[in-house]
Design a protein around this motif. Structure first.
Motif, PDB file in Angstrom:
ATOM      1  N   UNK A 197       0.793  -1.223   0.000  1.00  0.00           N
ATOM      2  CA  UNK A 197       0.000   0.000   0.000  1.00  0.00           C
ATOM      3  C   UNK A 197       0.826   1.274   0.000  1.00  0.00           C
ATOM      4  N   UNK A 198       2.023   1.203   0.535  1.00  0.00           N
ATOM      5  CA  UNK A 198       2.772   2.443   0.706  1.00  0.00           C
ATOM      6  C   UNK A 198       4.142   2.434   0.034  1.00  0.00           C
ATOM      7  N   UNK A 199       4.732   1.285  -0.102  1.00  0.00           N
ATOM      8  CA  UNK A 199       6.104   1.266  -0.609  1.00  0.00           C
ATOM      9  C   UNK A 199       6.227   0.286  -1.761  1.00  0.00           C
ATOM     10  N   UNK A 200       5.415   0.466  -2.788  1.00  0.00           N
ATOM     11  CA  UNK A 200       5.444  -0.532  -3.859  1.00  0.00           C
ATOM     12  C   UNK A 200       6.792  -0.538  -4.574  1.00  0.00           C
ATOM     13  N   UNK A 201       7.575   0.519  -4.385  1.00  0.00           N
ATOM     14  CA  UNK A 201       8.898   0.524  -5.019  1.00  0.00           C
ATOM     15  C   UNK A 201       9.830  -0.510  -4.399  1.00  0.00           C
ATOM     16  N   UNK A 202       9.465  -1.015  -3.224  1.00  0.00           N
ATOM     17  CA  UNK A 202      10.353  -1.988  -2.576  1.00  0.00           C
ATOM     18  C   UNK A 202      10.088  -3.413  -3.038  1.00  0.00           C
ATOM     19  N   UNK A 203       9.013  -3.611  -3.770  1.00  0.00           N
ATOM     20  CA  UNK A 203       8.712  -4.962  -4.248  1.00  0.00           C
ATOM     21  C   UNK A 203       9.392  -5.152  -5.589  1.00  0.00           C
ATOM     22  N   UNK A 204      10.090  -6.237  -5.787  1.00  0.00           N
ATOM     23  CA  UNK A 204      10.735  -6.463  -7.078  1.00  0.00           C
ATOM     24  C   UNK A 204       9.692  -6.461  -8.199  1.00  0.00           C
ATOM     25  N   UNK A 205      10.038  -5.918  -9.373  1.00  0.00           N
ATOM     26  CA  UNK A 205       9.031  -5.711 -10.423  1.00  0.00           C
ATOM     27  C   UNK A 205       8.253  -6.969 -10.802  1.00  0.00           C
ATOM     28  N   UNK A 206       8.922  -8.103 -10.852  1.00  0.00           N
ATOM     29  CA  UNK A 206       8.212  -9.327 -11.236  1.00  0.00           C
ATOM     30  C   UNK A 206       7.076  -9.629 -10.271  1.00  0.00           C
ATOM     31  N   UNK A 207       7.419  -9.551  -8.985  1.00  0.00           N
ATOM     32  CA  UNK A 207       6.420  -9.843  -7.963  1.00  0.00           C
ATOM     33  C   UNK A 207       5.338  -8.777  -7.973  1.00  0.00           C
ATOM     34  N   UNK A 208       5.777  -7.537  -8.136  1.00  0.00           N
ATOM     35  CA  UNK A 208       4.824  -6.427  -8.152  1.00  0.00           C
ATOM     36  C   UNK A 208       3.783  -6.626  -9.235  1.00  0.00           C
ATOM     37  N   UNK A 209       4.258  -6.970 -10.433  1.00  0.00           N
ATOM     38  CA  UNK A 209       3.320  -7.150 -11.541  1.00  0.00           C
ATOM     39  C   UNK A 209       2.422  -8.351 -11.291  1.00  0.00           C
ATOM     40  N   UNK A 210       2.980  -9.393 -10.702  1.00  0.00           N
ATOM     41  CA  UNK A 210       2.167 -10.579 -10.425  1.00  0.00           C
ATOM     42  C   UNK A 210       1.067 -10.251  -9.422  1.00  0.00           C
ATOM     43  N   UNK A 211       1.439  -9.505  -8.373  1.00  0.00           N
ATOM     44  CA  UNK A 211       0.431  -9.150  -7.363  1.00  0.00           C
ATOM     45  C   UNK A 211      -0.626  -8.237  -7.992  1.00  0.00           C
ATOM     46  N   UNK A 212      -0.146  -7.266  -8.754  1.00  0.00           N
ATOM     47  CA  UNK A 212      -1.080  -6.328  -9.370  1.00  0.00           C
ATOM     48  C   UNK A 212      -2.069  -7.067 -10.262  1.00  0.00           C
ATOM     49  N   UNK A 213      -1.546  -7.993 -11.062  1.00  0.00           N
ATOM     50  CA  UNK A 213      -2.422  -8.737 -11.960  1.00  0.00           C
ATOM     51  C   UNK A 213      -3.489  -9.479 -11.173  1.00  0.00           C
ATOM     52  N   UNK A 214      -3.092 -10.069 -10.038  1.00  0.00           N
ATOM     53  CA  UNK A 214      -4.075 -10.853  -9.302  1.00  0.00           C
ATOM     54  C   UNK A 214      -5.046  -9.957  -8.548  1.00  0.00           C
ATOM     55  N   UNK A 215      -4.643  -8.731  -8.300  1.00  0.00           N
ATOM     56  CA  UNK A 215      -5.516  -7.839  -7.533  1.00  0.00           C
ATOM     57  C   UNK A 215      -6.501  -7.077  -8.399  1.00  0.00           C
ATOM     58  N   UNK A 216      -6.294  -7.095  -9.709  1.00  0.00           N
ATOM     59  CA  UNK A 216      -7.100  -6.223 -10.563  1.00  0.00           C
ATOM     60  C   UNK A 216      -8.590  -6.545 -10.482  1.00  0.00           C
ATOM     61  N   UNK A 217      -8.920  -7.786 -10.169  1.00  0.00           N
ATOM     62  CA  UNK A 217     -10.341  -8.138 -10.148  1.00  0.00           C
ATOM     63  C   UNK A 217     -10.889  -8.336  -8.747  1.00  0.00           C
ATOM     64  N   UNK A 218     -10.116  -7.934  -7.753  1.00  0.00           N
ATOM     65  CA  UNK A 218     -10.575  -8.101  -6.380  1.00  0.00           C
ATOM     66  C   UNK A 218     -11.240  -6.809  -5.925  1.00  0.00           C
ATOM     67  N   UNK A 219     -12.448  -6.905  -5.353  1.00  0.00           N
ATOM     68  CA  UNK A 219     -13.180  -5.677  -5.041  1.00  0.00           C
ATOM     69  C   UNK A 219     -12.709  -4.939  -3.791  1.00  0.00           C
ATOM     70  N   UNK A 220     -11.976  -5.604  -2.898  1.00  0.00           N
ATOM     71  CA  UNK A 220     -11.675  -4.977  -1.613  1.00  0.00           C
ATOM     72  C   UNK A 220     -10.296  -4.314  -1.608  1.00  0.00           C
ATOM     73  N   UNK A 221     -10.140  -3.326  -0.723  1.00  0.00           N
ATOM     74  CA  UNK A 221      -8.784  -2.807  -0.514  1.00  0.00           C
ATOM     75  C   UNK A 221      -7.904  -3.920   0.045  1.00  0.00           C
ATOM     76  N   UNK A 222      -6.620  -3.754  -0.145  1.00  0.00           N
ATOM     77  CA  UNK A 222      -5.695  -4.818   0.221  1.00  0.00           C
ATOM     78  C   UNK A 222      -5.744  -5.160   1.708  1.00  0.00           C
ATOM     79  N   UNK A 223      -5.861  -4.140   2.533  1.00  0.00           N
ATOM     80  CA  UNK A 223      -5.848  -4.404   3.979  1.00  0.00           C
ATOM     81  C   UNK A 223      -7.091  -5.190   4.388  1.00  0.00           C
ATOM     82  N   UNK A 224      -8.212  -4.923   3.715  1.00  0.00           N
ATOM     83  CA  UNK A 224      -9.433  -5.682   4.011  1.00  0.00           C
ATOM     84  C   UNK A 224      -9.246  -7.136   3.600  1.00  0.00           C
ATOM     85  N   UNK A 225      -8.628  -7.302   2.442  1.00  0.00           N
ATOM     86  CA  UNK A 225      -8.334  -8.658   1.976  1.00  0.00           C
ATOM     87  C   UNK A 225      -7.523  -9.429   3.016  1.00  0.00           C
ATOM     88  N   UNK A 226      -6.468  -8.779   3.498  1.00  0.00           N
ATOM     89  CA  UNK A 226      -5.609  -9.437   4.485  1.00  0.00           C
ATOM     90  C   UNK A 226      -6.404  -9.766   5.741  1.00  0.00           C
TER      91      UNK A 226
END
Lengths: 494, 418
Positions: free
Chosen positions: A317-346
């Motif tokens: 949520x705050x430091x996406x620059x710290x996630x390696x790009x591969x992982x970042x893109x993978x997480x982003x792709x999986x989150x695109x269709x999720x309706x909740x904010x990330x913290x709610x998901x967790x």
């Protein structure tokens, strides 16, 4: 109205301390019967015998359900009817024969499974211990199981529990004293320690605390723990609860104090440090390398279970620059269709995991397998396929759940699980900044705590002469000192 | 208990007050992997090209279509990078973040103008852009470069730049040219900065030079197949302005002489001293840093620089089949040739830098700075115009060890052919 009056009357009798026994035995018998509501209390027995040696009537009072009736026949009835002698102590040769001078004492003895004997015309009553409280046999330790090490566990009998401890420590200075707690129902708390090791100040403190407990009844050590501890609202435990006699023996040998009660299949150990909760007895039973390896794994698990969800929230949520790009893109792709904010998901997944865990404990064992199916299938796979949560959250929640099981101690386990939620909220506030802030506060709080005068993070902070058995341990043969933080009378182990 | 409750309410209200400051969900941002900057005709206006990675491409999730493109390349006009990103939001759906930008591509035209420094300055102001973003100078327009660059294997852009640059920097064919180094050298105002030189334009066949060493610049390699983008050589920047291009070989030599740059093993060829028609291929290994000894005379403002480069080689191919292994004399000759060749190349580069650039691309000013009392006196002595161009520079390559791989003798050619 009548009941109320009689209640008041009884109250009056109880509040008066040390009522001497009346010389009028008939009155005394009437009093006792009234106190125990003899006509409705079917459990309560009174018997009249004619003693052979002094040719007097003898009255026995006891609770039938908590005494051994064979023993009454053999140790009391038979000798009184048949034997000759000059006094009760000669006739009744049972080792537990005691003289009683007050009604209060008589009541206490009857309640704890003894037979109280009134002799016609005497101002002194006698009590003989014939108690037989029912309890389980010794069984295997289930909540603190080890692969290598003794398997027996405490059971709900102080007598057996002390025997299990004595079996391991054949020391003449191993003392078991008894204090009683509770106003209405007096329960025995057995304090076990080695008298030439234990720190007398701590012992005094513990005894005082037990005496100062002001309540009608403390049924078992689980409740006793809450009456004894200094900070009932703290998220850290300050008394160690274990069902393993070998664990108890190890702490006694280091100068700690053990508390036992009749209706608990576990003991309380105090004072303790953070490391007490962190360790498992198997760490010492395994060889140096193996034990330390499992400590390392446990420490990693400890860190992961508290931090991984919170760190994920903070980073994503705050430091996406710290996630390696591969992982970042993978997480982003999986989150695109999720309706909740990330913290709610967790939070959904973490709460779901806690639900599975809580349900798993409470569910009747016949229904146990359902939990697995519901938990794994519905929460894991189906929730992801329904786009309610993203797959990475399942991994995070599974990891933080799995690692939490590595913290075997029940109390510390709760600490860690609550802390995890605190940290997730903190991370959701302002990312790493607030997460680290929360962690620091948590850590400072832990450092400020004391368990019966002993610092919670000692012997590391503050440092003490000790076996250095903290995160890692030394080889057993190079441990020279007892833990210095409790200041035992004899600091040196060998 | 009441206090605890109050505390919780207080903390929760804090949650509302801060409203999760700075929080942004991952799916609400587009990650720009490459930024291209071109000069427009009008003064002070530029066009910016952003290459955005598409997270859904290549995803294994079954519900997500993987037919989407890996990247989207867009170009918008603007005066600086960040305002251009907000203009781009008129047709890009999500907030554009530059956190994961790997490269900044600048057209040669812009690099040679005075505007380059201005535009790069503004990019570094925002903490979003990382210090390790590599600066690439391309021969064509940057937008053209980014559009032409269509790798067929590492199709996801961040992977392409990561692998491509990492390996090319390891071989020394391109310099390590990140933002940190650019500002360090440009603001140090003494040495030359080398940026990566690349192009997607292949030069006409006539212009191809088939050389025996790696003496190419991007676009000149007579290759077939593969991606059309070539990364080789470097753009020389003096005071934030591009002045020349160095070939791959010169770039490598400059890397060798520069202690601040790390280099992996590289394979190079030297002409065979016994049979000059052939080349000997060796693995050049630089295990220890070169020794740079600067003697500076304050009165005359004159420096003499002694550079010793100890290195090792591993022979990997001797097509001439000359027996270098057991023949000590041949070995000595080969040894001399290798040292000599390296020294010649280095001397040529140094001469070029002294005469034409009037400054050094090796970051040697680091070793003379300590001979001055403070920075103003160093600046007054004028390293890049006075000291360096007139310095006596002596480079000596010292071959410390030569190994011959796992084969002692080559096959006897006569016997095999019979």
């Amino acid at each position: 109205m009548f009941r109320f009056q009689s209640f008041e009357k009884k109250e009056e009798n109880f509040t008066k301390k040390d009522t001497p026994l009346s010389s009028d035995t008939n009155l005394l018998i009437k009093q006792l019967k009234e106190i125990y509501d003899h006509h409705i209390n079917k459990d309560f027995c009174s018997r009249t015998l004619f003693a052979n040696f002094n040719k007097k009537n003898v009255y026995l009072f006891y609770y039938a359900s908590i005494v051994n009736s064979d023993k009454i026949e053999q140790a009391i009835v038979q000798p009184l009817l048949e034997n000759d002698g000059s006094s009760y102590s000669n006739v009744l040769t049972n080792e537990s024969l005691k003289e009683i001078a007050t009604i209060e004492k008589a009541i206490e003895h009857i309640n704890s499974g003894k037979v109280v004997l009134l002799s016609e015309g005497d101002q002194i009553a006698y009590s003989i211990d014939v108690s037989q409280f029912q309890h389980r046999a010794i069984s295997q330790s289930e909540n603190e199981s080890v692969v290598k090490g003794p398997q027996d566990a405490f059971t709900e009998s102080t007598h057996i529990n002390v025997s299990l401890i004595r079996k391991q420590i054949r020391d003449k200075q191993l003392i078991t004293t008894v204090s009683s707690v509770g106003e209405r129902s007096k329960q025995d708390v057995t304090i076990v320690y080695i008298s030439d090791l234990v720190n007398p100040n701590i012992l005094k403190n513990v005894k005082e605390r037990i005496e100062n407990i002001d309540t009608d009844n403390v049924r078992n050590v689980e409740l006793l723990e809450q009456y004894l501890e200094e900070r009932p609202y703290s998220i850290f435990p300050s008394i160690y609860y274990t069902e393993r006699p070998d664990n108890a023996a190890a702490f006694i040998e280091d100068g700690h104090i053990i508390l036992l009660m009749d209706s608990s299949s576990a003991c309380l150990i105090l004072p303790v440090t953070f490391w007490t909760f962190f360790h498992s007895p198997e760490d010492r039973y395994s060889r140096f390398m193996f034990g330390n390896f499992s400590r390392l794994i446990r420490f990693i698990a400890f860190y992961i279970t508290m931090m991984i969800s919170a760190t994920y929230v903070a980073l994503a949520n705050f430091h996406s620059q710290m996630i390696p790009p591969d992982l970042l893109l993978a997480i982003t792709a999986s989150r695109e269709r999720v309706p909740f904010p990330l913290i709610v998901e967790v939070l959904i997944m973490e709460v779901a995991f806690e639900l599975i865990r809580e349900a798993g404990i409470r569910i009747p064992s016949a229904l146990g397998p359902t939990i697995g199916i519901v938990g794994a299938l519905i929460l894991g796979q189906a929730a992801v396929e329904a786009n309610i949560i993203s797959p990475i959250i399942v991994i995070i929640a599974a990891l933080s759940g799995l690692t939490s099981f590595a913290i075997s101690d029940v109390s510390l386990n709760y600490t860690v699980r609550i802390t995890r939620f605190l940290f997730i909220f903190a991370a959701g506030l302002m990312g790493m900044l607030t997460l680290m802030g929360a962690f620091l506060l948590w850590f400072m709080y832990a450092a400020s705590l004391k368990s019966f005068g002993m610092r919670f993070l000692s012997p590391i902070a503050p440092s003490f002469k000790s076996p250095k058995d903290t995160l890692f341990r030394k080889a057993v043969r190079s441990e020279i000192w007892r833990p210095g933080q409790i200041q035992p009378k004899d600091l040196k182990k060998k | 208990m009441k206090q605890l409750l109050q505390l919780i309410i207080l903390l929760l209200s804090l949650l509302l007050l801060t409203s999760c400051y700075d929080k942004i969900e991952l799916e609400q941002q587009s990650n720009v992997i490459a930024i291209g900057i071109d000069k427009e005709d009008e003064k002070g206006s530029f066009s910016f090209t952003f290459q955005i990675a598409n997270p859904e491409a290549g995803s294994t999730l079954s519900t997500i279509g993987s037919k989407e493109e890996e990247k989207e390349t867009i170009t918008v006009p603007g005066t600086d990078i960040l305002t251009a990103t907000s203009l781009a939001n008129s047709f890009v759906t999500k907030r554009m973040v530059l956190d994961h930008t790997k490269v900044v591509v600048v057209s040669k035209e812009l690099a040679e103008s005075n505007d380059f420094l201005r535009i790069i300055q503004s990019a570094s102001r925002k903490p979003e852009i990382r210090g390790d973003v590599q600066i690439i100078v391309c021969k064509e327009e940057a937008s053209q470069f980014l559009r032409n660059n269509q790798p067929s294997m590492e199709r996801r852009p961040h992977k392409y730049y990561q692998f491509m640059l990492q390996r090319a920097i390891q071989t020394g064919l391109i310099p390590d040219a990140d933002f940190h180094r650019f500002f360090q050298i440009t603001e140090g105002d003494a040495d030359l900065f080398l940026a990566i030189y690349a192009t997607t334009l292949e030069e006409n066949e006539k212009e191809y030079r088939i050389t025996k060493e790696h003496n190419y610049i991007a676009g000149q390699i007579p290759k077939e197949g593969g991606n059309r983008t070539q990364f080789i050589g470097s753009a020389v920047f003096k005071k934030g302005k591009m002045i020349d291009i160095l070939s791959g070989q010169e770039t490598r030599t400059s890397n060798i002489l520069d202690k601040t740059l790390h280099m992996d093993n590289i394979q190079v060829t030297y002409s065979d001293p016994i049979k000059p028609d052939y080349q000997v291929a060796v693995d050049y290994i630089q295990k220890v840093n070169p020794i740079i000894d600067i003697q500076y005379n304050k009165e005359t403002n004159h420096a003499s620089i002694d550079v010793t480069v100890p290195f090792e080689v591993r022979i990997i191919a001797i097509p001439s089949m000359v027996n270098y292994l057991s023949n000590k004399e041949h070995q000595k000759k080969l040894c001399n040739t290798i040292e000599q060749t390296n020294e010649n190349i280095a001397n040529k580069l140094i001469e070029k830098s002294q005469k034409i650039y009037k400054s050094d691309p090796f970051y040697w000013s680091l070793y003379i700075r300590k001979k001055f009392k403070d920075i103003p006196s160093f600046e007054k002595a004028n390293w890049d115009e006075e000291i360096y161009p007139n310095a006596d520079i002596n480079v000596s390559f010292q071959l410390k060890r030569m190994s011959f791989g796992k084969m002692f003798n080559d096959s006897r050619l006569n016997e095999v052919t019979e």
